[in-house]
Design a protein around this motif. Sequence first.
Motif, PDB file in Angstrom:
ATOM      1  N   HIS A  49       1.207   3.078   6.873  1.00  0.00           N
ATOM      2  CA  HIS A  49       0.733   4.376   7.307  1.00  0.00           C
ATOM      3  C   HIS A  49      -0.830   4.463   7.325  1.00  0.00           C
ATOM      4  O   HIS A  49      -1.431   5.213   8.079  1.00  0.00           O
ATOM      5  N   TRP A  50      -1.246   3.802   6.388  1.00  0.00           N
ATOM      6  CA  TRP A  50      -2.814   3.954   6.311  1.00  0.00           C
ATOM      7  C   TRP A  50      -3.413   3.264   7.526  1.00  0.00           C
ATOM      8  O   TRP A  50      -4.566   3.826   8.047  1.00  0.00           O
ATOM      9  N   PHE A  51      -2.965   2.213   8.028  1.00  0.00           N
ATOM     10  CA  PHE A  51      -3.491   1.670   9.200  1.00  0.00           C
ATOM     11  C   PHE A  51      -3.513   2.815  10.413  1.00  0.00           C
ATOM     12  O   PHE A  51      -4.479   2.841  11.394  1.00  0.00           O
ATOM     13  N   GLU A  96       0.716  -1.115  -0.081  1.00  0.00           N
ATOM     14  CA  GLU A  96       0.030  -0.086   0.093  1.00  0.00           C
ATOM     15  C   GLU A  96       0.896   1.295  -0.041  1.00  0.00           C
ATOM     16  O   GLU A  96       1.892   1.435   0.470  1.00  0.00           O
ATOM     17  N   TYR A  97       0.352   2.239  -0.483  1.00  0.00           N
ATOM     18  CA  TYR A  97       0.801   3.797  -0.484  1.00  0.00           C
ATOM     19  C   TYR A  97       1.631   3.939   0.725  1.00  0.00           C
ATOM     20  O   TYR A  97       0.552   4.090   1.664  1.00  0.00           O
ATOM     21  N   GLY A  98       2.701   4.267   1.006  1.00  0.00           N
ATOM     22  CA  GLY A  98       3.249   4.610   2.201  1.00  0.00           C
ATOM     23  C   GLY A  98       3.549   3.670   3.347  1.00  0.00           C
ATOM     24  O   GLY A  98       4.036   3.608   4.327  1.00  0.00           O
ATOM     25  N   ASP A  99       3.712   2.113   2.914  1.00  0.00           N
ATOM     26  CA  ASP A  99       4.039   0.992   3.565  1.00  0.00           C
ATOM     27  C   ASP A  99       5.557   1.302   3.856  1.00  0.00           C
ATOM     28  O   ASP A  99       6.306   1.606   2.942  1.00  0.00           O
ATOM     29  N   ILE A 147       6.382  -4.671   9.091  1.00  0.00           N
ATOM     30  CA  ILE A 147       5.881  -3.783   8.120  1.00  0.00           C
ATOM     31  C   ILE A 147       5.072  -2.844   8.927  1.00  0.00           C
ATOM     32  O   ILE A 147       4.424  -3.142   9.826  1.00  0.00           O
ATOM     33  N   CYS A 158      -0.751  12.331  12.271  1.00  0.00           N
ATOM     34  CA  CYS A 158       0.780  12.305  11.852  1.00  0.00           C
ATOM     35  C   CYS A 158       1.392  12.861  13.084  1.00  0.00           C
ATOM     36  O   CYS A 158       2.592  12.197  13.525  1.00  0.00           O
ATOM     37  N   ARG A 209      -2.788   5.825  10.304  1.00  0.00           N
ATOM     38  CA  ARG A 209      -3.405   7.115  10.140  1.00  0.00           C
ATOM     39  C   ARG A 209      -4.992   7.338  10.276  1.00  0.00           C
ATOM     40  O   ARG A 209      -5.663   8.396  10.901  1.00  0.00           O
ATOM     41  N   ILE A 210      -5.464   6.109  10.079  1.00  0.00           N
ATOM     42  CA  ILE A 210      -7.021   5.992  10.380  1.00  0.00           C
ATOM     43  C   ILE A 210      -7.224   6.380  12.187  1.00  0.00           C
ATOM     44  O   ILE A 210      -8.370   6.727  12.526  1.00  0.00           O
ATOM     45  N   PHE A 234      -4.649   7.671  14.498  1.00  0.00           N
ATOM     46  CA  PHE A 234      -3.781   8.709  14.964  1.00  0.00           C
ATOM     47  C   PHE A 234      -3.241   9.708  14.011  1.00  0.00           C
ATOM     48  O   PHE A 234      -3.187   9.365  12.824  1.00  0.00           O
TER      49      PHE A 234
END
Lengths: 191, 128
Positions: free
Chosen positions: B49-51, B27-30, B46, B58, B53-54, B56
Amino acid sequence: MRSRRGRRRSRYYLWLLLATLILIARTPVAADMARRWLPLVKDGIHDPKSPALRLLQQPGEALSRLPADVAGSQVNWTAALEQGRINPRTNILPETKIRVLDTDILLNLRGGTPIVRFPHRQHTVWLDCGNCHEQLFKSKAGANKFSMQLILQGEQCGVCHGAVAFPLTQCGRCHNTARDKPLPAAAVRGS
Amino acid sequence: MRKGMLMCLLMLMAAVAVLDVAPARAEYGDVVLNKRSDKEGMRPVIFSHWFHRIRFRCKVCHDELGFKMRAGANDVLMVDIVDGKFCGLCHNGQIAWGTERCDLCHSGRHGLESRIHGGNQSLGPGRW
């Protein structure tokens, strides 16, 4: 009765129609409906034998419910936050000061491409001032020299844009203000 | 006419080949963290970021926790995490799963390079 030639011609048009439909289906307009994410087991970086794969959340399960985007993670994260679709925590430590700034800065005022209207608010709801200032950018308007070359190499805005925030193929989202119209009065002029 | 049909078929195949490319891997940003994992006999970590970001913003990790905003710039040691630094501020069994659940983070393929995966769609020279 139709001639053999006519039948062949109709088959030709059928193929043409099919090819056109596939082309349309792949355009950004249709991408909104055709967003897809690889399951973790097929994403190329997770070990398919890892016991975690039965427990970890799948990207498609989480991201398909959020506002669509055409690039990056295919989610418009700013919209997701503004619409209240997600409510990520702002802090863990109770003493942390949450700082949000609502000033727009106009950049690229002398360039050829459209002016960049940088919104502090959309950035500070996610980030703290210290993530960009004073290391990446000086706080004084006009004191920073921006370079698309550096950004493409992962410096300046490119620390995030192109890596974790929407990618640099989305030119118009930063270069968003026409040069030939009166500039937005509320915005501060930068470099 | 046969020539026309052949052309159509070729066009169709080209459209599928060019436009229906497989989505970018990861995924984008992994982020893959593998400075030490492989050497220590663990799967690489791994970080998605997506996980995160939902759940917390940045600023939680990049301000409160002190993670530098450049993959590879952070020296994350397991002993520090257990001490409550870096990932350990949340991964303590209270906010998120604790450090005894090794496999949930150490879930990558062996031999992966430490860097951001799935990102950089601009294909610049890149330091990601």
